[in-house]
Design an enzyme around this catalytic site. Structure first.
Site, mmCIF file in Angstrom:
data_model
loop_
_atom_site.group_PDB
_atom_site.id
_atom_site.type_symbol
_atom_site.label_atom_id
_atom_site.label_comp_id
_atom_site.label_asym_id
_atom_site.label_seq_id
_atom_site.Cartn_x
_atom_site.Cartn_y
_atom_site.Cartn_z
ATOM 1 N N ASP A 1 46.137 49.693 52.408
ATOM 2 C CA ASP A 1 45.115 48.645 52.591
ATOM 3 C C ASP A 1 44.469 48.768 53.966
ATOM 4 O O ASP A 1 44.277 47.794 54.666
ATOM 5 C CB ASP A 1 45.758 47.257 52.399
ATOM 6 C CG ASP A 1 44.720 46.141 52.460
ATOM 7 O OD1 ASP A 1 43.516 46.435 52.275
ATOM 8 O OD2 ASP A 1 45.112 44.993 52.704
ATOM 9 N N ASP B 1 38.042 48.207 51.077
ATOM 10 C CA ASP B 1 38.965 47.055 51.101
ATOM 11 C C ASP B 1 38.878 46.305 49.784
ATOM 12 O O ASP B 1 38.043 45.420 49.639
ATOM 13 C CB ASP B 1 38.631 46.152 52.286
ATOM 14 C CG ASP B 1 39.660 45.068 52.499
ATOM 15 O OD1 ASP B 1 40.750 45.148 51.912
ATOM 16 O OD2 ASP B 1 39.386 44.131 53.263
ATOM 17 N N HIS C 1 45.429 45.975 46.953
ATOM 18 C CA HIS C 1 45.017 44.694 46.364
ATOM 19 C C HIS C 1 43.692 44.811 45.629
ATOM 20 O O HIS C 1 42.743 45.419 46.107
ATOM 21 C CB HIS C 1 45.021 43.548 47.376
ATOM 22 C CG HIS C 1 44.021 43.656 48.491
ATOM 23 N ND1 HIS C 1 42.722 43.220 48.364
ATOM 24 C CD2 HIS C 1 44.134 44.127 49.757
ATOM 25 C CE1 HIS C 1 42.089 43.408 49.507
ATOM 26 N NE2 HIS C 1 42.916 43.961 50.365
ATOM 27 N N GLU D 1 44.825 38.978 47.788
ATOM 28 C CA GLU D 1 45.263 39.255 49.164
ATOM 29 C C GLU D 1 44.358 38.560 50.165
ATOM 30 O O GLU D 1 44.809 38.062 51.190
ATOM 31 C CB GLU D 1 45.269 40.772 49.417
ATOM 32 C CG GLU D 1 45.859 41.182 50.760
ATOM 33 C CD GLU D 1 44.851 41.226 51.902
ATOM 34 O OE1 GLU D 1 45.271 41.351 53.050
ATOM 35 O OE2 GLU D 1 43.624 41.122 51.656
ATOM 36 N N GLU D 2 43.051 38.536 49.868
ATOM 37 C CA GLU D 2 42.083 38.120 50.885
ATOM 38 C C GLU D 2 42.147 36.643 51.245
ATOM 39 O O GLU D 2 41.942 36.278 52.391
ATOM 40 C CB GLU D 2 40.657 38.470 50.433
ATOM 41 C CG GLU D 2 40.399 39.971 50.265
ATOM 42 C CD GLU D 2 40.407 40.723 51.595
ATOM 43 O OE1 GLU D 2 40.704 40.124 52.633
ATOM 44 O OE2 GLU D 2 40.120 41.934 51.566
HETATM 45 ZN ZN LIG Z 1 42.443 44.460 52.319
#
Ligand SMILES: [Zn+2]
Length: 470
Positions: free
Chosen positions: A360, A298, A286, A332-333
């Protein structure tokens, strides 16, 4: 009669011989290819240099922010430069939350320590406090059961969720899962009993003064109260003070707020398959990150690895029978809008995705693949039989497990979904915080993760997966 029986026997025998001779040959050939991919990744891989650029030139890229828009365009250009086919954007509307200028907290007028600042940051999605902040008596809790028992006693208070990571968990993702409900639902449960704000111990087992953000939720019909993460050092300090002194009060000031949804996009590029171009093996990560650190582990790592996997195959002139596609998902977050939009589009219009692997879990040393399928079934076996290709880098542990947030919805539509598993001990030192920067990423570990994706996507694109019976 006799003659045709003999012919029949010869046919059977030759089939058996070919079958036995063919298997070791293809295994040997793939092992050769895997060796070349790993060599190329270690000697000339570009995942790290791309990640460095993403982290240092664009930096943190929360959905809806100008940096997220820049990251979308950067990714598109990198895919074009890498010579991928069919590079395009899939438009997606995303939530747009901003942290704002003010985020501070302090213990107010304690008899023991006076007025002392605490290191906090707003949790993603939190509303602001009034401009002068919200002041309340602090009540420490570890479970929602405790919160419910407080009942009216919590009215006007600031609830302080302080259940730490279980340090005995071998896999740190299990420790995260065991604590993260405090962040996700803490404000809802606290507001139900009349609390005015929540502080949540940061989601890490590391002791330092850096708060870790992450998504929090509200619920319809329940008042929306401000929510902040407090560093682990701050949490321990506050907890000790609460034991020594009754009636400790904290003032919390946040200016975070949610704007209108913003236009954004998933970024997609591929190597078109030579024989079955309408069947796809997807590699993904992501592109959005939290607005802390640089989104290095991340999940800048997962994005550059997916792209690098395709680059490695192209550089080595390896042409897969099915299409291999890299997707950098947006949001995504704090919404998963990218993953959901992608799965909906594929379900409606294809092409058929036979398999998908998401990276991820940080750009650390790969240890294997988690396959979201019954270990006794044909789908799992069709993947796990290739684990020997990754033995030379010790990334050959294939287990049943979760895939990834962005591709989980593809799994609901019949795609065999998988996750790149990496060594997990350091991930939550960095996750969602100012610690998640490029200097925390090891180049060789990152490149080996990309090589793992390249090996697996190539062999699955050629050999297929046993999806039936999943
Ligand atoms: Zn992530």
């Amino acid at each position: 009669m006799k003659f045709s029986a003999a012919v029949f026997l010869v046919l059977i025998l030759s089939t058996v011989i070919v079958a036995f001779a063919g298997e070791p040959d293809s295994a040997r050939a793939y092992k050769d290819v895997a060796g070349k991919i790993i060599d190329e990744a270690l000697a000339n891989g570009q995942a790290y240099s791309r990640l460095r650029e993403l982290c240092l030139q664009i930096g943190p890229r929360l959905s809806g922010s100008p940096a997220a828009a820049a990251a979308v365009e950067w990714s598109r250009q990198e895919m074009v430069k890498a010579g991928l086919d069919n590079v395009h954007l899939q438009p997606v509307m995303v939530p747009h939350w901003v942290r704002g200028e003010v985020e501070e907290a302090s213990v107010v007028n304690s008899r023991q320590v006076g007025t002392v600042p605490l290191t906090v940051c707003a949790l993603g999605g939190s509303v602001a406090t009034p401009a002068l902040g919200v002041v309340g008596k602090v009540i420490e809790v570890k479970t929602f059961e405790e919160v419910r028992r407080l009942g009216a006693g919590a009215k006007g208070a600031i609830l302080f969720y302080n259940r730490p990571f279980d340090k005995t968990e071998r896999n740190t993702f299990n420790a995260y899962v065991g604590a993260v409900d405090q962040r996700g639902r803490g404000a809802i449960e606290a507001a139900r009993v009349g609390a005015v704000a929540v502080l949540v111990r940061s989601m890490t087992s590391r002791l330092d003064d850096i708060p870790h953000t992450g998504v929090m939720h509200y619920e319809d019909g329940v008042p929306q109260i401000p929510a902040a993460a407090i560093s682990t050092v701050g949490a321990n300090f506050l907890s000790e003070l609460l034991q020594a002194e009754a009636g400790v009060r904290v003032n919390l000031r946040l200016s975070s707020h949610t704007l209108r949804d913003a236009p954004s996009a998933n970024v997609i590029g591929e190597i078109t398959g030579t024989e079955l171009p309408d069947e796809v093996v997807l590699l993904g990560g992501h592109l959005d990150s939290w607005d802390k650190g640089q989104g290095a582990h991340d999940d800048g790592a997962g994005c550059v690895q997916a792209l690098e996997a395709l680059s490695l195959l192209k550089t080595l002139g390896l042409k897969p029978k099915r299409t291999i596609r890299a997707v950098m998902f947006i949001n995504e977050e704090n919404g998963t809008r990218g993953g959901k939009a992608y799965a909906a589009e594929i379900a409606a219009n294809g092409p058929r995705h036979i398999a998908a692997i998401e990276s991820d879990r940080g750009g650390f040393m790969p240890t294997g693949i988690s396959v979201d399928a019954d270990p006794g079934g044909p789908a799992f076996k069709s993947v796990a039989k290739w684990s020997f290709l990754l033995e030379s880098i010790q990334a050959h542990r294939f287990e049943k497990g979760y895939s990834g947030v962005d591709i989980a919805a593809l799994g609901d539509h019949g795609t065999l979904v998988m996750g790149l598993v990496v060594e997990s001990q350091r991930y939550f030192d960095y996750h969602h915080s100012d610690n998640d920067t490029i200097d925390k990423v090891n180049e060789r570990e990152l490149e080996l993760g990309a090589a793992t994706l390249a090996v697996m996507s190539y062999v699955l694109a050629n050999e297929g997966v046993g999806v039936e019976g999943r």
